[in-house]
Motif scaffolding. Structure first.
Motif, short mmCIF file in Angstrom:
data_model
loop_
_atom_site.label_atom_id
_atom_site.label_comp_id
_atom_site.label_asym_id
_atom_site.label_seq_id
_atom_site.Cartn_x
_atom_site.Cartn_y
_atom_site.Cartn_z
N TRP A 24 0.82 -1.21 0.00
CA TRP A 24 0.00 0.00 0.00
C TRP A 24 0.85 1.25 0.00
N PHE B 52 -2.89 0.64 -3.99
CA PHE B 52 -2.27 -0.68 -3.93
C PHE B 52 -1.24 -0.85 -5.04
N PHE C 217 -5.11 -6.35 -6.29
CA PHE C 217 -6.37 -5.72 -5.92
C PHE C 217 -7.24 -5.60 -7.19
N PRO C 218 -8.58 -5.76 -7.08
CA PRO C 218 -9.35 -6.15 -5.89
C PRO C 218 -9.67 -7.65 -5.90
N ARG D 48 -4.91 -1.28 5.36
CA ARG D 48 -5.16 -1.55 3.95
C ARG D 48 -4.33 -2.74 3.46
N ILE E 251 -4.70 -6.45 0.65
CA ILE E 251 -5.42 -7.13 -0.43
C ILE E 251 -5.92 -8.47 0.11
N GLU F 92 -10.21 -3.35 1.66
CA GLU F 92 -9.72 -3.09 0.30
C GLU F 92 -10.19 -1.74 -0.23
N TRP F 93 -11.48 -1.43 -0.06
CA TRP F 93 -12.06 -0.29 -0.75
C TRP F 93 -12.08 0.99 0.06
#
Length: 532
Positions: free
Chosen positions: A267, A273, A287-288, A465, A467, A474-475
């Motif tokens: 990150w 990412f 990601f994602p 943060r 994955i 993630e978001w």
């Protein structure tokens, strides 16, 4: 030797010959007046005196000739800067600020036409700035240096020369170098260049400078101040460097966000990412891994102008990834939207607002996981690819009406078509049993009934943060996605085994709050369903 010096020596020689002739004429006259019986003894003495006299004359001739010759300066060549023992003689800023690539190509300010859009491409893959020769020695590894030239013309460098062998050199002035990547971050010369940080910028400059020797004429050179910038790319193919979702809670927009940051190899708080792989077989590392209707992220691409790329949408199991180029917008509410760029939006099964009732219509349930490979291509056939694997698809439920049946979230999810209610580990990697950083009791997350966040765990009761460690993880804050139906408010996930506690998760930060069950009707709170 010049004709002028030769004529001076001829004049001296004539003068000495005239003096010798006069002396011998005088001696001959004396001999002619003496009795003959005295001549043998006089001759012996004369010979020794003549030899002595001749020596004096020769010494006088040589001394006067040398004195006459030395009265005029020795004309030779000027000193020069050099890094290769005199093979390359540098007498101007054009040479002082030049660079040499590993294949021998020399680029100087007068031949440098590199720009951000047209950078110099290095001849080999995996090269470092130490593979680029410049007047600043390789031992100086810093990204920014100011070096006195006098340091470089003395031991151990000796970056100078003089074809006449004149010595005792000194220099004035400075030379400087500054190396940054495309994000204006400092770069050391030992770092390997990567396309994701290109083009790099190398700024070389020198002040007004001189190089001077103690003897000889000319004894110095002068170099005028100058500056030049080289833009450089590694020999790599274009690539997607970052996938940037919402940065709020984990980005740079708030000073107290650091505890939301993920590991540095996963990150970047300013870019999102990092791409973990370009190998199709391992796209699941990117990601994602989670998705929902109308969430989106940006691709940051290196090595090519993203404006030149054309993309096609990709659809798998009722989920479509659409790609569009969005211009920067300083007025955007969210930090990650202000930069703009190549935006990827996911669209798929969802429940419309009017259908958020206790008996919703069934929606399609995608068969997951599914691999998505996005391909962009320019007019020259250059391609950029980015792949990811969706493991879970989420559907939002807003607050139910106050009238009629209040279906529990697990019942409501099953009515959609075999969706299930989410668990804590579907959403956040918050860690149970860790005292909150602010020691706030209302965000207490004790370890109850084996309930915990997703792995890899955060350092506290909030997401970090990562994955594959939850939808919120993630978001980020779901207020970043105004077109989606997901909420950043608290989501009641369910109960402990004895139903004496409820779990509340905040959609903005992933914080988990365990609350006593007072029999509150939680159907009016936002809910989430997921498959599988």
């Amino acid at each position: 030797m010049s004709n002028y010096f030769k004529s001076q020596q001829i004049d001296i020689l004539a003068l000495q010959c005239y003096r010798a002739t006069s002396i011998f004429t005088f001696i001959s006259f004396i001999f002619s007046t003496l009795p003959k019986k005295l001549l043998p003894d006089l001759m012996r003495n004369l010979v020794s005196n003549v030899i002595f006299l001749a020596s004096l004359l020769l010494y006088s001739f040589g001394s006067q000739a040398l004195t006459s010759y030395s009265a005029y300066s020795i004309q030779g060549s000027a000193p020069y800067f050099t890094v290769d023992g005199g093979q390359t003689k540098i007498t101007s800023s054009d040479g002082l600020l030049g660079i040499r690539l590993s294949n021998g190509t020399i680029i100087t300010p007068s031949t440098n036409d590199s720009t951000i859009a047209n950078p110099i491409v290095l001849p080999k893959s995996g090269e470092r700035f130490t593979d680029i020769s410049m007047f600043v020695p390789l031992s100086k590894n810093s990204s920014e240096l100011n070096i006195p030239l006098n340091t470089l013309v003395t031991e151990p460098y000796n970056y100078w020369g003089d074809d006449d062998g004149d010595g005792q050199v000194s220099a004035t002035g400075e030379i400087s170098v500054k190396i940054t990547d495309k994000n204006n971050r400092a770069v050391n010369r030992s770092e390997v260049l990567t396309i994701c940080h290109a083009p790099y910028k190398v700024v070389l400059s020198n002040t007004d400078s001189t190089l001077k020797t103690k003897y000889g004429t000319p004894d110095h050179i002068m170099v005028s101040a100058a500056t030049t910038s080289y833009y450089i790319n590694p020999k790599d193919s274009p690539a997607v460097c970052y996938a940037r979702p919402g940065l709020h809670y984990g980005g740079l927009d708030y000073a107290d966000n650091e505890h939301y940051y993920g590991p540095a190899n996963i990150w970047d708080p300013d870019r999102g990412f990092l791409t973990q792989t370009a190998t199709p077989e391992s796209y699941a590392r990117n990601f994602p891994t989670t998705g929902g209707d109308n969430v989106y992220f940006y691709l940051e691409i290196g090595g090519i102008d993203e404006k030149e790329l054309t993309w096609s949408s990709v659809t798998k199991e009722g989920i479509t990834a659409t790609i569009e180029l969005v211009p920067p917008d300083d007025r955007a509410d969210n930090q990650f939207d202000r930069k703009g760029g190549t935006r990827v939006t996911l669209k798929g099964p969802t429940v419309e607002w009017d259908d958020m009732i206790s008996f919703p219509n069934r929606i399609y349930k995608p068969n997951l996981p599914q691999t998505f490979e996005l391909v962009g291509e320019d007019n020259h056939g250059n391609k950029v690819k980015y792949g990811f694997v969706l493991q879970k698809w989420f559907v939002a439920r807003g607050s139910l009406p106050y009238y009629g049946e209040k279906a529990p979230i697990d019942t409501w999810c099953s009515r959609l078509g075999d969706y299930r209610a989410v668990k804590i580990e579907d959403l956040t990697n918050a860690k149970c049993g860790v005292i909150d950083i602010n020691n706030l009791p209302y965000v207490d997350f004790p370890c109850i009934d084996g309930v915990d966040g997703a792995m890899p765990f955060s350092n506290g009761n909030y997401y970090q943060r990562q994955i594959g460690a939850g939808f919120f993880t993630e978001w980020g804050n779901y207020s970043n996605y105004p077109m989606s139906k997901f909420s950043s408010n608290g989501h009641y996930i369910g109960y402990s085994k004895n139903k004496d506690y409820m779990f509340l998760i905040y959609g903005d930060s992933g914080i988990v709050n365990v609350m006593e069950n007072y029999g509150e009707d939680i159907s009016n709170h936002p809910g989430l369903c997921v498959t599988p």
